[in-house]
Design a protein around this motif. Structure first.
Motif, PDB file in Angstrom:
ATOM      1  N   THR A 280      37.100 -20.096 -35.665  1.00 23.18           N
ATOM      2  CA  THR A 280      38.030 -19.649 -36.503  1.00 23.18           C
ATOM      3  C   THR A 280      37.555 -17.950 -36.625  1.00 23.18           C
ATOM      4  OG1 THR A 280      38.209 -21.436 -37.866  1.00 23.18           O
ATOM      5  CG2 THR A 280      39.150 -19.471 -38.874  1.00 23.18           C
ATOM      6  N   TYR A 281      36.305 -17.857 -36.742  1.00 27.38           N
ATOM      7  CA  TYR A 281      35.775 -16.276 -36.928  1.00 27.38           C
ATOM      8  C   TYR A 281      35.909 -15.414 -35.843  1.00 27.38           C
ATOM      9  CZ  TYR A 281      33.048 -12.823 -39.005  1.00 27.38           C
ATOM     10  OH  TYR A 281      32.714 -11.384 -39.411  1.00 27.38           O
ATOM     11  N   LEU A 282      35.538 -16.180 -34.630  1.00 31.89           N
ATOM     12  CA  LEU A 282      35.048 -15.299 -33.525  1.00 31.89           C
ATOM     13  C   LEU A 282      36.251 -15.366 -32.400  1.00 31.89           C
ATOM     14  CD1 LEU A 282      31.500 -16.022 -32.866  1.00 31.89           C
ATOM     15  CD2 LEU A 282      32.199 -14.026 -33.695  1.00 31.89           C
ATOM     16  N   GLY A 283      37.274 -16.561 -32.631  1.00 35.67           N
ATOM     17  CA  GLY A 283      38.123 -17.044 -31.619  1.00 35.67           C
ATOM     18  C   GLY A 283      37.592 -18.211 -30.665  1.00 35.67           C
ATOM     19  N   ASN A 284      38.567 -19.062 -30.091  1.00 37.04           N
ATOM     20  CA  ASN A 284      38.120 -20.330 -29.404  1.00 37.04           C
ATOM     21  C   ASN A 284      37.565 -19.765 -28.047  1.00 37.04           C
ATOM     22  OD1 ASN A 284      39.201 -22.168 -31.385  1.00 37.04           O
ATOM     23  ND2 ASN A 284      41.307 -22.162 -30.209  1.00 37.04           N
ATOM     24  N   ASP A 285      37.990 -18.612 -27.616  1.00 38.24           N
ATOM     25  CA  ASP A 285      37.605 -18.177 -26.158  1.00 38.24           C
ATOM     26  C   ASP A 285      35.979 -17.809 -26.413  1.00 38.24           C
ATOM     27  OD1 ASP A 285      40.104 -18.834 -25.326  1.00 38.24           O
ATOM     28  OD2 ASP A 285      40.815 -16.569 -25.182  1.00 38.24           O
ATOM     29  N   ALA A 286      35.648 -17.448 -27.679  1.00 39.62           N
ATOM     30  CA  ALA A 286      34.125 -16.869 -27.698  1.00 39.62           C
ATOM     31  C   ALA A 286      33.329 -18.051 -27.976  1.00 39.62           C
ATOM     32  CB  ALA A 286      34.258 -15.938 -28.703  1.00 39.62           C
ATOM     33  N   VAL A 287      33.472 -19.247 -28.050  1.00 35.12           N
ATOM     34  CA  VAL A 287      32.868 -20.226 -28.533  1.00 35.12           C
ATOM     35  C   VAL A 287      32.763 -21.307 -27.371  1.00 35.12           C
ATOM     36  CG1 VAL A 287      32.555 -22.517 -30.247  1.00 35.12           C
ATOM     37  CG2 VAL A 287      33.419 -20.076 -31.029  1.00 35.12           C
ATOM     38  N   SER A 288      31.493 -21.750 -27.080  1.00 35.67           N
ATOM     39  CA  SER A 288      31.300 -22.727 -25.838  1.00 35.67           C
ATOM     40  C   SER A 288      30.174 -23.755 -25.914  1.00 35.67           C
ATOM     41  CB  SER A 288      31.339 -22.089 -24.614  1.00 35.67           C
ATOM     42  OG  SER A 288      30.501 -21.366 -24.342  1.00 35.67           O
ATOM     43  N   GLU A 289      29.736 -24.535 -25.309  1.00 30.00           N
ATOM     44  CA  GLU A 289      28.485 -25.456 -25.404  1.00 30.00           C
ATOM     45  C   GLU A 289      27.295 -24.298 -24.466  1.00 30.00           C
ATOM     46  OE1 GLU A 289      27.636 -28.418 -26.598  1.00 30.00           O
ATOM     47  OE2 GLU A 289      29.395 -27.807 -27.912  1.00 30.00           O
ATOM     48  N   ALA A 290      26.240 -24.752 -25.166  1.00 30.51           N
ATOM     49  CA  ALA A 290      24.978 -24.043 -24.201  1.00 30.51           C
ATOM     50  C   ALA A 290      24.149 -24.984 -23.792  1.00 30.51           C
ATOM     51  CB  ALA A 290      24.279 -23.253 -25.545  1.00 30.51           C
ATOM     52  N   ALA A 291      23.543 -24.833 -22.684  1.00 34.83           N
ATOM     53  CA  ALA A 291      22.873 -25.530 -21.914  1.00 34.83           C
ATOM     54  C   ALA A 291      21.345 -25.808 -22.425  1.00 34.83           C
ATOM     55  CB  ALA A 291      22.506 -25.278 -20.647  1.00 34.83           C
ATOM     56  N   ILE A 292      20.610 -27.024 -22.755  1.00 37.70           N
ATOM     57  CA  ILE A 292      19.249 -27.052 -23.290  1.00 37.70           C
ATOM     58  C   ILE A 292      18.383 -26.006 -22.701  1.00 37.70           C
ATOM     59  CG2 ILE A 292      19.665 -29.650 -23.981  1.00 37.70           C
ATOM     60  CD1 ILE A 292      17.906 -30.040 -21.681  1.00 37.70           C
ATOM     61  N   TRP A 293      17.310 -25.629 -23.427  1.00 33.17           N
ATOM     62  CA  TRP A 293      16.529 -24.520 -23.229  1.00 33.17           C
ATOM     63  C   TRP A 293      15.114 -25.079 -23.501  1.00 33.17           C
ATOM     64  CZ3 TRP A 293      16.549 -18.812 -25.654  1.00 33.17           C
ATOM     65  CH2 TRP A 293      15.878 -18.024 -24.544  1.00 33.17           C
ATOM     66  N   THR A 294      14.169 -24.725 -22.571  1.00 37.38           N
ATOM     67  CA  THR A 294      12.562 -24.980 -23.076  1.00 37.38           C
ATOM     68  C   THR A 294      12.117 -24.037 -23.919  1.00 37.38           C
ATOM     69  OG1 THR A 294      12.075 -24.094 -20.783  1.00 37.38           O
ATOM     70  CG2 THR A 294      12.325 -26.652 -21.059  1.00 37.38           C
ATOM     71  N   ALA A 295      12.824 -22.997 -24.379  1.00 35.63           N
ATOM     72  CA  ALA A 295      12.184 -22.243 -25.455  1.00 35.63           C
ATOM     73  C   ALA A 295      11.860 -23.132 -26.716  1.00 35.63           C
ATOM     74  CB  ALA A 295      13.463 -20.997 -25.788  1.00 35.63           C
ATOM     75  N   ALA A 296      11.293 -22.487 -27.775  1.00 37.17           N
ATOM     76  CA  ALA A 296      10.795 -23.406 -28.874  1.00 37.17           C
ATOM     77  C   ALA A 296      11.073 -22.527 -30.098  1.00 37.17           C
ATOM     78  CB  ALA A 296       9.537 -23.765 -28.819  1.00 37.17           C
ATOM     79  N   GLU A 297      11.352 -23.152 -31.256  1.00 33.10           N
ATOM     80  CA  GLU A 297      11.746 -22.678 -32.525  1.00 33.10           C
ATOM     81  C   GLU A 297      10.859 -23.184 -33.728  1.00 33.10           C
ATOM     82  OE1 GLU A 297      13.269 -20.441 -34.276  1.00 33.10           O
ATOM     83  OE2 GLU A 297      13.873 -18.965 -32.757  1.00 33.10           O
ATOM     84  N   ASP A 298      10.438 -22.508 -34.621  1.00 33.28           N
ATOM     85  CA  ASP A 298      10.024 -23.106 -35.527  1.00 33.28           C
ATOM     86  C   ASP A 298      10.977 -23.832 -36.736  1.00 33.28           C
ATOM     87  OD1 ASP A 298      11.090 -20.610 -36.602  1.00 33.28           O
ATOM     88  OD2 ASP A 298       9.517 -20.002 -37.700  1.00 33.28           O
ATOM     89  N   PHE A 299      12.239 -23.274 -36.442  1.00 32.32           N
ATOM     90  CA  PHE A 299      13.187 -23.776 -36.978  1.00 32.32           C
ATOM     91  C   PHE A 299      13.345 -25.465 -36.698  1.00 32.32           C
ATOM     92  CE2 PHE A 299      17.804 -25.073 -37.310  1.00 32.32           C
ATOM     93  CZ  PHE A 299      18.134 -24.634 -38.653  1.00 32.32           C
ATOM     94  N   ALA A 300      12.689 -25.870 -35.518  1.00 31.48           N
ATOM     95  CA  ALA A 300      12.760 -27.373 -35.059  1.00 31.48           C
ATOM     96  C   ALA A 300      12.291 -28.171 -36.311  1.00 31.48           C
ATOM     97  CB  ALA A 300      12.159 -27.538 -34.083  1.00 31.48           C
ATOM     98  N   SER A 301      11.169 -27.571 -36.975  1.00 36.30           N
ATOM     99  CA  SER A 301      10.593 -28.451 -38.139  1.00 36.30           C
ATOM    100  C   SER A 301      11.515 -28.887 -39.092  1.00 36.30           C
ATOM    101  CB  SER A 301       9.386 -27.652 -38.561  1.00 36.30           C
ATOM    102  OG  SER A 301       8.339 -27.502 -37.577  1.00 36.30           O
ATOM    103  N   TYR A 302      12.483 -28.041 -39.440  1.00 38.93           N
ATOM    104  CA  TYR A 302      13.640 -28.155 -40.256  1.00 38.93           C
ATOM    105  C   TYR A 302      14.624 -29.123 -39.877  1.00 38.93           C
ATOM    106  CZ  TYR A 302      12.138 -24.042 -42.942  1.00 38.93           C
ATOM    107  OH  TYR A 302      11.201 -23.008 -43.772  1.00 38.93           O
ATOM    108  N   SER A 303      14.686 -29.313 -38.480  1.00 36.86           N
ATOM    109  CA  SER A 303      15.733 -29.944 -37.859  1.00 36.86           C
ATOM    110  C   SER A 303      15.427 -31.582 -37.745  1.00 36.86           C
ATOM    111  CB  SER A 303      16.265 -29.406 -36.693  1.00 36.86           C
ATOM    112  OG  SER A 303      15.064 -29.965 -35.750  1.00 36.86           O
ATOM    113  N   GLN A 304      13.951 -31.624 -37.890  1.00 33.87           N
ATOM    114  CA  GLN A 304      13.488 -32.969 -38.262  1.00 33.87           C
ATOM    115  C   GLN A 304      13.714 -33.724 -39.329  1.00 33.87           C
ATOM    116  OE1 GLN A 304      12.071 -34.619 -35.651  1.00 33.87           O
ATOM    117  NE2 GLN A 304      12.529 -32.957 -34.051  1.00 33.87           N
ATOM    118  N   GLN A 305      13.766 -32.781 -40.289  1.00 30.85           N
ATOM    119  CA  GLN A 305      13.873 -33.326 -41.797  1.00 30.85           C
ATOM    120  C   GLN A 305      15.168 -33.329 -42.623  1.00 30.85           C
ATOM    121  OE1 GLN A 305      11.095 -34.595 -43.146  1.00 30.85           O
ATOM    122  NE2 GLN A 305       9.885 -33.946 -41.227  1.00 30.85           N
TER     123      GLN A 305
END
Length: 250
Positions: free
Chosen positions: A163-188
């Motif tokens: 809605t904010y950026l437009g449909n053409d600006a939004v798409s799926e991302a491939a998985i990535w082997t980078a890592a994030e501390d945010f992952a700990s939140y996503s586990q809970q």
């Protein structure tokens, strides 16, 4: 029932065009861990290799052998990366040092495999070092878990981004082997982590993260906070929670 709390967070996507959104309703970022090696030998003159134990040679063999863990022990359907990014051999042109230190990282998406990989790293390192007449201490630090994007949260965030950026600006991302501390939140707690593009090929802004030429298209500084605020308003509206109530609960 709508969750009482949920988290969402963004990071810059250096390979994504400025103002474009990418995310995935799955394990988005990988498991992280750091590894430190200390190969120990016996110092000596480089012209007399038969009188010493060369930890540089042992370390070089270990770096090569570790890649066999990825190619021959890891399930090829589950991404695994084992990289050595730092090697210090403080000798000289004609001096073999007493020890060599190395640092690297293991990235994957399966906790059980991570435990097995750690064991293979220790076994491989010990065997190669022994065959070279050296020893090698291995210290493994277990880092962030896998980052799970929850489907219902990610779907809501993606809808708001469209809605904010437009449909053409939004798409799926491939998985990535980078890592994030945010992952700990996503586990809970139900969570969504997404990329917002900061690259711009027309402006020559194409360099990736951790490179000396990394830069961002500053137009993204306008899009990023606006999108994050819009997502918050849309989620509050969808869950019938007023901003005043949300402040009281927090």
């Amino acid at each position: 029932m709508a969750p009482s709390r949920l988290y969402y967070r963004a990071t810059c996507g250096s390979t994504v065009t400025s103002g474009f959104y990418r995310s995935s309703e799955w394990c988005f970022y990988g498991i992280h861990g750091s590894i430190t090696f200390c190969c120990k030998g016996q110092r000596g003159h480089g012209a007399l290799p038969h009188t010493l134990t060369d930890p540089v040679y042992a370390a070089a063999q270990i770096v090569i052998a570790l890649q066999q863990i990825v190619s021959r022990k890891a399930n090829p359907t589950s991404p695994t990366v084992l990289s050595i990014g730092r090697i210090i051999a403080d000798g000289a042109v004609n001096i073999i040092p007493n020890e060599v230190t190395m640092e690297g990282t293991l990235r994957c998406f399966d906790e059980q495999w991570r435990t097995q990989a750690h064991e293979w790293i220790r076994r491989t390192t010990a065997s190669i070092a022994e065959a070279s007449g050296a020893t090698c201490d291995v210290e493994i630090t277990v880092g962030y878990p896998v980052l799970n994007n929850h489907s219902h949260v990610t779907g809501s965030v993606k809808k708001a981004a469209s809605t904010y950026l437009g449909n053409d600006a939004v798409s799926e991302a491939a998985i990535w082997t980078a890592a994030e501390d945010f992952a700990s939140y996503s586990q809970q707690i139900p969570a969504c982590f997404y990329l917002l593009g900061v690259g711009n090929e027309n402006k020559g802004i194409t360099s990736g993260l951790h490179t000396p030429l990394f830069d961002i298209d500053e137009d993204a500084l306008r899009d990023a906070p606006g999108l994050m605020a819009w997502i918050a308003l849309e989620l509050l509206s969808a869950h019938s929670v007023s901003p005043n109530r949300a402040r009281r609960e927090n």
